[in-house]
Scaffold this motif. Structure first.
Motif, PDB file in Angstrom:
ATOM      1  N   LEU A 185       6.799  -2.593  19.163  1.00 10.77           N
ATOM      2  CA  LEU A 185       7.945  -2.293  18.312  1.00 10.77           C
ATOM      3  C   LEU A 185       9.233  -2.875  18.883  1.00 10.77           C
ATOM      4  O   LEU A 185      10.103  -3.338  18.128  1.00 10.77           O
ATOM      5  N   GLU A 186       9.375  -2.877  20.196  1.00  8.04           N
ATOM      6  CA  GLU A 186      10.580  -3.417  20.817  1.00  8.04           C
ATOM      7  C   GLU A 186      10.714  -4.925  20.629  1.00  8.04           C
ATOM      8  O   GLU A 186      11.796  -5.482  20.817  1.00  8.04           O
ATOM      9  N   LEU A 187       9.613  -5.601  20.261  1.00  5.18           N
ATOM     10  CA  LEU A 187       9.706  -7.036  19.984  1.00  5.18           C
ATOM     11  C   LEU A 187      10.586  -7.319  18.767  1.00  5.18           C
ATOM     12  O   LEU A 187      11.081  -8.444  18.597  1.00  5.18           O
ATOM     13  N   LYS A 188      10.782  -6.309  17.901  1.00  2.22           N
ATOM     14  CA  LYS A 188      11.616  -6.498  16.714  1.00  2.22           C
ATOM     15  C   LYS A 188      13.047  -6.826  17.104  1.00  2.22           C
ATOM     16  O   LYS A 188      13.737  -7.574  16.397  1.00  2.22           O
ATOM     17  N   GLU A 189      13.506  -6.270  18.207  1.00  3.71           N
ATOM     18  CA  GLU A 189      14.861  -6.562  18.671  1.00  3.71           C
ATOM     19  C   GLU A 189      14.991  -8.001  19.153  1.00  3.71           C
ATOM     20  O   GLU A 189      16.098  -8.540  19.193  1.00  3.71           O
ATOM     21  N   MET A 203       4.714 -11.946  16.351  1.00  2.00           N
ATOM     22  CA  MET A 203       3.608 -11.164  15.803  1.00  2.00           C
ATOM     23  C   MET A 203       3.864 -10.865  14.325  1.00  2.00           C
ATOM     24  O   MET A 203       4.988 -10.552  13.928  1.00  2.00           O
ATOM     25  N   ILE A 204       2.799 -10.945  13.504  1.00  5.36           N
ATOM     26  CA  ILE A 204       2.855 -10.641  12.073  1.00  5.36           C
ATOM     27  C   ILE A 204       2.011  -9.393  11.810  1.00  5.36           C
ATOM     28  O   ILE A 204       0.831  -9.361  12.151  1.00  5.36           O
ATOM     29  N   TRP A 205       2.623  -8.362  11.190  1.00  9.17           N
ATOM     30  CA  TRP A 205       1.922  -7.124  10.849  1.00  9.17           C
ATOM     31  C   TRP A 205       2.023  -6.873   9.350  1.00  9.17           C
ATOM     32  O   TRP A 205       2.839  -7.484   8.658  1.00  9.17           O
ATOM     33  N   HIS A 206       1.213  -5.940   8.864  1.00 11.88           N
ATOM     34  CA  HIS A 206       1.145  -5.604   7.440  1.00 11.88           C
ATOM     35  C   HIS A 206       2.371  -4.793   7.032  1.00 11.88           C
ATOM     36  O   HIS A 206       2.647  -3.740   7.601  1.00 11.88           O
ATOM     37  N   LYS A 207       3.079  -5.258   6.008  1.00  9.09           N
ATOM     38  CA  LYS A 207       4.303  -4.607   5.547  1.00  9.09           C
ATOM     39  C   LYS A 207       3.988  -3.334   4.754  1.00  9.09           C
ATOM     40  O   LYS A 207       3.038  -3.277   3.979  1.00  9.09           O
ATOM     41  N   ASP A 208       4.837  -2.292   4.950  1.00  6.96           N
ATOM     42  CA  ASP A 208       4.715  -1.015   4.235  1.00  6.96           C
ATOM     43  C   ASP A 208       3.301  -0.463   4.300  1.00  6.96           C
ATOM     44  O   ASP A 208       2.736  -0.006   3.300  1.00  6.96           O
ATOM     45  N   SER A 209       2.722  -0.490   5.463  1.00  7.02           N
ATOM     46  CA  SER A 209       1.362   0.015   5.667  1.00  7.02           C
ATOM     47  C   SER A 209       1.394   1.168   6.661  1.00  7.02           C
ATOM     48  O   SER A 209       2.436   1.509   7.232  1.00  7.02           O
ATOM     49  N   TYR A 210       0.229   1.761   6.856  1.00  4.99           N
ATOM     50  CA  TYR A 210       0.110   2.828   7.848  1.00  4.99           C
ATOM     51  C   TYR A 210       0.483   2.326   9.236  1.00  4.99           C
ATOM     52  O   TYR A 210       1.107   3.037  10.025  1.00  4.99           O
ATOM     53  N   TYR A 211       0.133   1.077   9.532  1.00  4.77           N
ATOM     54  CA  TYR A 211       0.377   0.546  10.868  1.00  4.77           C
ATOM     55  C   TYR A 211       1.867   0.312  11.114  1.00  4.77           C
ATOM     56  O   TYR A 211       2.358   0.517  12.223  1.00  4.77           O
ATOM     57  N   GLU A 212       2.593  -0.123  10.095  1.00  6.68           N
ATOM     58  CA  GLU A 212       4.048  -0.258  10.258  1.00  6.68           C
ATOM     59  C   GLU A 212       4.683   1.104  10.499  1.00  6.68           C
ATOM     60  O   GLU A 212       5.576   1.251  11.346  1.00  6.68           O
ATOM     61  N   GLN A 213       4.214   2.113   9.763  1.00  6.32           N
ATOM     62  CA  GLN A 213       4.751   3.455   9.957  1.00  6.32           C
ATOM     63  C   GLN A 213       4.375   3.995  11.332  1.00  6.32           C
ATOM     64  O   GLN A 213       5.165   4.682  11.978  1.00  6.32           O
ATOM     65  N   TYR A 214       3.179   3.679  11.785  1.00  7.42           N
ATOM     66  CA  TYR A 214       2.759   4.117  13.118  1.00  7.42           C
ATOM     67  C   TYR A 214       3.646   3.497  14.200  1.00  7.42           C
ATOM     68  O   TYR A 214       4.066   4.184  15.139  1.00  7.42           O
ATOM     69  N   LEU A 215       3.947   2.209  14.068  1.00  8.20           N
ATOM     70  CA  LEU A 215       4.821   1.558  15.040  1.00  8.20           C
ATOM     71  C   LEU A 215       6.198   2.195  15.078  1.00  8.20           C
ATOM     72  O   LEU A 215       6.817   2.297  16.143  1.00  8.20           O
ATOM     73  N   SER A 216       6.692   2.632  13.921  1.00  7.59           N
ATOM     74  CA  SER A 216       8.039   3.196  13.866  1.00  7.59           C
ATOM     75  C   SER A 216       8.127   4.584  14.477  1.00  7.59           C
ATOM     76  O   SER A 216       9.223   5.064  14.770  1.00  7.59           O
ATOM     77  N   THR A 217       6.972   5.243  14.684  1.00  4.84           N
ATOM     78  CA  THR A 217       6.990   6.608  15.223  1.00  4.84           C
ATOM     79  C   THR A 217       6.458   6.714  16.647  1.00  4.84           C
ATOM     80  O   THR A 217       6.699   7.724  17.301  1.00  4.84           O
ATOM     81  N   PHE A 256       0.826  -1.207   0.000  1.00  2.00           N
ATOM     82  CA  PHE A 256       0.000   0.000   0.000  1.00  2.00           C
ATOM     83  C   PHE A 256       0.859   1.255   0.000  1.00  2.00           C
ATOM     84  O   PHE A 256       0.492   2.249  -0.590  1.00  2.00           O
ATOM     85  N   GLY A 257       1.974   1.227   0.698  1.00  2.68           N
ATOM     86  CA  GLY A 257       2.903   2.347   0.651  1.00  2.68           C
ATOM     87  C   GLY A 257       3.158   2.978   1.995  1.00  2.68           C
ATOM     88  O   GLY A 257       2.241   3.179   2.797  1.00  2.68           O
ATOM     89  N   SER A 258       4.416   3.266   2.263  1.00  2.00           N
ATOM     90  CA  SER A 258       4.814   3.959   3.486  1.00  2.00           C
ATOM     91  C   SER A 258       5.951   4.917   3.163  1.00  2.00           C
ATOM     92  O   SER A 258       6.660   4.758   2.168  1.00  2.00           O
ATOM     93  N   LYS A 259       6.131   5.899   4.014  1.00  2.00           N
ATOM     94  CA  LYS A 259       7.154   6.924   3.811  1.00  2.00           C
ATOM     95  C   LYS A 259       8.508   6.422   4.294  1.00  2.00           C
ATOM     96  O   LYS A 259       8.627   5.884   5.383  1.00  2.00           O
ATOM     97  N   GLN A 260       9.537   6.596   3.448  1.00  2.00           N
ATOM     98  CA  GLN A 260      10.879   6.170   3.793  1.00  2.00           C
ATOM     99  C   GLN A 260      11.644   7.303   4.471  1.00  2.00           C
ATOM    100  O   GLN A 260      11.196   8.449   4.504  1.00  2.00           O
ATOM    101  N   ARG A 261      12.800   6.984   4.996  1.00  2.00           N
ATOM    102  CA  ARG A 261      13.592   7.988   5.705  1.00  2.00           C
ATOM    103  C   ARG A 261      14.063   9.112   4.790  1.00  2.00           C
ATOM    104  O   ARG A 261      14.271  10.240   5.237  1.00  2.00           O
ATOM    105  N   ASN A 262      14.265   8.809   3.515  1.00  2.00           N
ATOM    106  CA  ASN A 262      14.711   9.839   2.576  1.00  2.00           C
ATOM    107  C   ASN A 262      13.560  10.679   2.027  1.00  2.00           C
ATOM    108  O   ASN A 262      13.748  11.508   1.142  1.00  2.00           O
TER     109      ASN A 262
END
Length: 496
Positions: free
Chosen positions: A413-417, A389-403, A210-216
Motif C-alpha cells: 500500500l505504501e507504494l502508492k505514495e 504493481m497493477i491491482w484490481h480496481k474496486d475489488s476486495y483486494y483493494e479494500q483489503y490493502l486500504s485496511t 465488482f464493488g467496494s465500500k466507500q468512506r461514506n
C-alpha cells in the motif's frame, strides 16, 4: 392478531404447522403427564402475527405469549415446547423473553425448527445452551423454491477474462437489444432459471467493477447494485469479506483461489557468470582447500628435509600447483625429493578429472540460453524501485490493502505514495498486460484463474509466450455468488 391458544388433535395440529401458506411465528406446547395417569395429555398452540409493523405491539404480544406459556408449564408435569419460525427477529425476542421470565424448567424439552441458516440464529445460543433444547435446520423442498408465476430477475454481471459479454438483438428488450453473457457463469444462471422457474435480464454497473465500500458507507459496482436493489443477485464470483457479508448473502463457495503475479518474460541470454555454474559453491571451496593443503604439505616437508629450504624459491611450488590447475606449463625439478614428485603427480591427476568434468558441464550450460525472471515474489517487486504493481480496481483486494496495518501488504500500500501502485478494472486487464506488463515496467496481481486466463488470451492473439506467472500464491480466499440480504432467492439458489 394477538396471541391465541387452542387445543386439538396433536396430529392435526402438527400437520397444519407445516403448511407453507400458514408459516408464521408459532410456538406449540405438547403437554404429557405420567404414563400411569389417564387422559392427561394435550396440545396448546400460540401464534404471533408477523405482519404487524409496530415493534412495540409485537413485543407486547410475545410477552403475553410467554406469560401464558409459563402458566401452562406451571400446571404441567412434563412439557415439550416446539417453536416454529423463519423470522430471526421473532426467535431472538422469544429467546430473550423466555430467559427473562424463566419460561423453561429443568424438565422442559425445547425443539426449535426453522429454515434460517445457522449464521442468523446467534440470538438462540444462550437459550439452547442453558436448557434441554435442540435446534433443527429445515431444508426447503425443491418444489417450494420454484416461482409459481412468471418472474423476471435482474442479474448483475461484469467483464471477466474467461467469459464474454456482448449485445444481442431483441425486439422485446428496451432499445431493441439485450446484454448477453457466455461462459460457465451464464450456464449457472440458466440452470438456476430453469430450476426455479424465472426469466432474467443481465445488467452492468456504471463503474464496471465488482464493488467496494466507500468512506461514506456506500457501495460501488455490482455489490452497490445489490445493496440499492437495482439487481436481485450477481454470479460474481465474489470473495468472502466481513464488510460484504453485512450487506449481501453469500451462496456456498464455488471455488477457492489465491493471488498470482504475472510479469514480462525477458529475452533469452547467456549469463556472463555462467563459467562458475558447472561447479556448486561447495565444490569450488573444496578445490581451493585441496590446493592450499597440498601447498602446505609441500612447504612443510621441504622444511623437514632441507634446513636450507628457507633460502630456496618455495614460491615456485605454489605457482606450479596453480599452473597445473589452470592447465598451463609447469616445470618440476628432477632433483626434487621423490615425495614431492608424488604429490605433484597426484595433484595433476585430480586436476585432470576436475577439468574434464568442468569442461563437459560448461559446454552443456552454454548450449542453453538463460531467461532471467527477477520477480518471483512480492518481496522481489518491493526491492526493485523501477517496477509498478497493477491491482484490481474496486475489488476486495483493494479494500483489503486500504485496511491492512502491518506486514508485507502494508508495504504494498505504501507504494502508492511512490506512484508504484495503480488499479485497473477487469475490462482493462488485457490492455494493461500487453502495453505495461509485457515491456517489463509493470507486474500484474490478481486471482490466479484471472491471471492465467488473461495470459492465455494474449497468447491466443500473438502466438508467443511473453509472460511469466509466479508459482507462489497469496491470500487464499473462497469465491461465491451473492444475493440481496434476506432475499427469498437465497435458499432456492443454495438448494440448486
Amino acid at each position: 392478531m394477538g396471541p391465541k391458544s387452542r387445543v386439538g388433535s396433536c396430529r392435526a395440529q402438527r400437520a397444519s404447522l407445516f403448511n407453507p401458506k400458514d408459516f408464521r411465528f408459532q410456538a406449540v406446547w405438547d403437554v404429557t403427564r405420567r404414563k400411569h395417569e389417564r387422559a392427561t395429555w394435550g396440545v396448546g398452540v400460540f401464534e404471533v402475527d408477523g405482519d404487524i409493523e409496530d415493534a412495540n405491539v409485537t413485543q407486547a404480544h410475545i410477552s403475553q405469549l410467554v406469560d401464558q406459556a409459563r402458566r401452562l408449564r406451571q400446571v404441567s408435569h412434563c412439557m415439550t415446547v416446539l417453536v416454529v419460525s423463519d423470522d430471526p427477529v421473532f426467535l431472538t425476542a422469544f429467546a430473550e423473553w423466555s430467559i427473562k421470565h424463566y419460561l423453561f424448567a429443568w424438565s422442559t424439552r425445547l425443539l426449535v425448527l426453522t429454515y434460517l441458516p445457522l449464521s442468523s440464529l446467534q440470538g438462540l445460543h444462550k437459550l439452547l445452551s442453558s436448557n434441554n433444547g435442540m435446534l433443527i435446520l429445515l431444508k426447503s423442498d425443491i418444489s417450494s423454491t420454484r416461482f409459481t408465476t412468471e418472474t423476471n430477475i435482474i442479474v448483475a454481471i461484469e467483464v471477466i477474462n474467461y467469459h464474454t459479454i456482448y449485445w444481442t438483438e431483441d425486439p422485446k428488450a428496451p432499445g431493441g437489444r439485450r446484454l448477453s453473457l457466455s461462459g460457465a457463469l451464464d450456464k449457472t444462471v440458466r440452470y438456476l432459471a430453469q430450476g426455479m422457474n424465472f426469466t432474467y435480464t443481465y445488467v452492468r454497473s456504471k463503474s464496471h467493477t465488482f464493488g467496494s465500500k466507500q468512506r461514506n458507507g456506500s457501495w460501488t459496482g455490482m455489490i452497490g447494485m445489490i445493496v440499492r436493489e437495482e439487481a436481485d443477485f450477481a454470479p460474481g464470483p465474489f470473495t468472502y469479506s466481513p464488510d460484504r457479508a453485512e450487506v449481501v448473502d453469500y451462496s456456498p463457495a464455488v471455488w477457492t483461489d489465491t493471488l498470482k503475479m504475472a510479469s514480462g518474460r525477458q529475452q533469452p541470454e547467456i549469463d556472463p557468470w555462467g563459467f562458475l555454474f558447472p561447479f556448486t559453491s561447495l565444490a569450488w571451496i573444496a578445490v581451493l582447500i585441496s590446493l592450499l593443503e597440498i601447498f602446505l604439505v609441500l612447504v612443510g616437508l621441504s622444511w623437514l628435509s632441507d634446513s636450507n629450504c628457507k633460502h630456496q624459491m618455495w614460491e615456485n611450488d605454489a605457482l606450479n600447483l596453480l599452473r597445473i590447475f589452470l592447465q598451463q606449463e609447469a616445470v618440476v625439478d628432477g632433483r626434487s625429493w621423490w615425495w614431492k614428485r608424488v604429490l605433484v603427480g597426484v595433484w595433476i591427476l585430480a586436476t585432470l578429472v576436475l577439468t574434464k568434468s568442468y569442461a563437459g558441464n560448461l559446454m552443456s550450460l552454454l548450449a542453453v540460453r538463460h531467461i532471467p525472471q527477477p520477480y518471483q515474489s512480492i518481496w522481489d517487486v518491493l526491492s526493485d524501485p523501477s517496477v509498478v504493481m497493477i491491482w484490481h480496481k474496486d475489488s476486495y483486494y483493494e479494500q483489503y490493502l486500504s485496511t491492512v496495518q502491518t506486514g508485507i501488504f502494508r508495504e504494498v500500500l505504501e507504494l502508492k505514495e511512490e506512484d508504484r501502485l495503480i488499479f485497473r478494472t477487469q475490462s482493462q486487464f488485457s490492455e494493461s498486460l500487453h502495453n505495461l506488463v509485457r515491456p517489463g515496467s509493470h507486474v500484474f496481481f490478481d486471482v490466479g484463474v484471472t491471471v492465467i486466463n488473461t495470459v492465455a488470451k494474449e497468447f491466443s492473439k500473438t502466438g508467443r509466450c511473453e509472460y511469466f506467472i509466479s508459482e507462489k500464491g497469496y491470500l487464499s480466499t473462497p469465491f461465491a455468488m451473492v444475493t440481496k440480504k434476506n432475499n427469498h432467492l437465497f435458499h432456492g439458489m443454495n438448494d440448486k
